[in-house]
Design a protein around this motif. Structure first.
Motif, mmCIF file in Angstrom:
data_model
loop_
_atom_site.group_PDB
_atom_site.id
_atom_site.type_symbol
_atom_site.label_atom_id
_atom_site.label_comp_id
_atom_site.label_asym_id
_atom_site.label_seq_id
_atom_site.Cartn_x
_atom_site.Cartn_y
_atom_site.Cartn_z
ATOM 1 N N ASN A 59 -1.985 4.208 -31.778
ATOM 2 C CA ASN A 59 -1.181 3.062 -31.360
ATOM 3 C C ASN A 59 -2.055 1.894 -30.902
ATOM 4 O O ASN A 59 -1.768 0.740 -31.229
ATOM 5 N N VAL A 60 -3.105 2.182 -30.169
ATOM 6 C CA VAL A 60 -3.988 1.117 -29.682
ATOM 7 C C VAL A 60 -4.679 0.425 -30.847
ATOM 8 O O VAL A 60 -4.733 -0.808 -30.903
ATOM 9 N N ILE A 61 -5.206 1.195 -31.786
ATOM 10 C CA ILE A 61 -5.890 0.614 -32.941
ATOM 11 C C ILE A 61 -4.915 -0.211 -33.784
ATOM 12 O O ILE A 61 -5.241 -1.321 -34.226
ATOM 13 N N THR A 62 -3.712 0.303 -33.992
ATOM 14 C CA THR A 62 -2.698 -0.425 -34.756
ATOM 15 C C THR A 62 -2.363 -1.746 -34.077
ATOM 16 O O THR A 62 -2.308 -2.803 -34.731
ATOM 17 N N GLN A 63 -2.159 -1.721 -32.774
ATOM 18 C CA GLN A 63 -1.842 -2.950 -32.040
ATOM 19 C C GLN A 63 -2.995 -3.939 -32.085
ATOM 20 O O GLN A 63 -2.787 -5.157 -32.189
ATOM 21 N N TYR A 65 -5.272 -4.302 -34.529
ATOM 22 C CA TYR A 65 -5.309 -4.937 -35.841
ATOM 23 C C TYR A 65 -4.145 -5.886 -36.059
ATOM 24 O O TYR A 65 -4.303 -6.951 -36.663
ATOM 25 N N LYS A 66 -2.966 -5.544 -35.581
ATOM 26 C CA LYS A 66 -1.827 -6.461 -35.694
ATOM 27 C C LYS A 66 -2.094 -7.753 -34.935
ATOM 28 O O LYS A 66 -1.809 -8.845 -35.419
ATOM 29 N N THR A 67 -2.648 -7.614 -33.721
ATOM 30 C CA THR A 67 -2.948 -8.802 -32.917
ATOM 31 C C THR A 67 -4.025 -9.642 -33.582
ATOM 32 O O THR A 67 -3.919 -10.876 -33.633
ATOM 33 N N LEU A 68 -5.063 -8.985 -34.085
ATOM 34 C CA LEU A 68 -6.115 -9.732 -34.778
ATOM 35 C C LEU A 68 -5.560 -10.446 -36.012
ATOM 36 O O LEU A 68 -5.935 -11.587 -36.308
ATOM 37 N N TRP A 69 -4.646 -9.795 -36.732
ATOM 38 C CA TRP A 69 -4.072 -10.407 -37.924
ATOM 39 C C TRP A 69 -3.209 -11.611 -37.565
ATOM 40 O O TRP A 69 -3.309 -12.661 -38.191
ATOM 41 N N THR A 70 -2.370 -11.467 -36.549
ATOM 42 C CA THR A 70 -1.482 -12.584 -36.201
ATOM 43 C C THR A 70 -2.236 -13.733 -35.546
ATOM 44 O O THR A 70 -1.810 -14.877 -35.651
ATOM 45 N N LYS A 71 -3.364 -13.463 -34.934
ATOM 46 C CA LYS A 71 -4.160 -14.518 -34.277
ATOM 47 C C LYS A 71 -5.383 -14.900 -35.107
ATOM 48 O O LYS A 71 -6.317 -15.496 -34.606
ATOM 49 N N ARG A 72 -5.382 -14.571 -36.404
ATOM 50 C CA ARG A 72 -6.570 -14.772 -37.232
ATOM 51 C C ARG A 72 -6.958 -16.242 -37.350
ATOM 52 O O ARG A 72 -8.123 -16.556 -37.507
ATOM 53 N N GLY A 73 -5.997 -17.133 -37.253
ATOM 54 C CA GLY A 73 -6.311 -18.566 -37.313
ATOM 55 C C GLY A 73 -7.207 -18.996 -36.163
ATOM 56 O O GLY A 73 -7.998 -19.947 -36.293
ATOM 57 N N PHE A 74 -7.112 -18.315 -35.063
ATOM 58 C CA PHE A 74 -7.913 -18.656 -33.885
ATOM 59 C C PHE A 74 -9.359 -18.209 -34.031
ATOM 60 O O PHE A 74 -10.280 -18.937 -33.712
ATOM 61 N N TRP A 75 -9.583 -17.013 -34.554
ATOM 62 C CA TRP A 75 -10.937 -16.470 -34.565
ATOM 63 C C TRP A 75 -11.652 -16.577 -35.905
ATOM 64 O O TRP A 75 -12.874 -16.499 -35.960
ATOM 65 N N THR A 76 -10.929 -16.782 -37.007
ATOM 66 C CA THR A 76 -11.606 -16.849 -38.306
ATOM 67 C C THR A 76 -12.461 -18.098 -38.442
ATOM 68 O O THR A 76 -13.455 -18.089 -39.164
ATOM 69 N N THR A 77 -12.090 -19.170 -37.768
ATOM 70 C CA THR A 77 -12.906 -20.390 -37.840
ATOM 71 C C THR A 77 -14.246 -20.210 -37.133
ATOM 72 O O THR A 77 -15.194 -20.942 -37.411
ATOM 73 N N GLN A 78 -14.336 -19.253 -36.251
ATOM 74 C CA GLN A 78 -15.578 -18.998 -35.520
ATOM 75 C C GLN A 78 -16.577 -18.168 -36.322
ATOM 76 O O GLN A 78 -17.750 -18.106 -35.989
ATOM 77 N N LEU A 79 -16.121 -17.517 -37.392
ATOM 78 C CA LEU A 79 -16.986 -16.643 -38.178
ATOM 79 C C LEU A 79 -17.717 -17.450 -39.241
ATOM 80 O O LEU A 79 -17.133 -18.263 -39.956
#
Length: 84
Positions: A59-63, A65-79
């Protein structure tokens, strides 16, 4: 150590003496190793507990990845694909 505790129990002890003795015992490596062994044995021997740990981890891992996917606009620009 047990002998010292019994000897001190025969004498009058103050609250601070008792707290100090308990703290010393709880901080001892003997106590910590006993607790670690009990916990490890318990985890190994109880299938229900192991199943719960697996469920919680999934459950923790699933949550995550879901959070990272929904917030990807925030962190993908940093990569960036270059050495910093």
């Amino acid at each position: 150590m047990k002998y010292l505790i019994r000897q001190k129990l025969d004498e009058e002890l103050t609250k601070s003496d008792v707290k100090k003795e308990i703290s010393t015992f709880l901080d001892s490596s003997e106590f910590q190793s006993k607790v670690a062994k009990i916990v490890a044995d318990r985890i190994k021997n109880e299938k229900g507990l192991e199943d719960k740990v697996v469920d919680i981890t999934k459950n923790v891992i699933t949550q995550l990845y879901k959070t990272l996917w929904t917030k990807r606009g925030f962190w993908t620009t940093q990569l960036k694909n270059k050495v910093s």
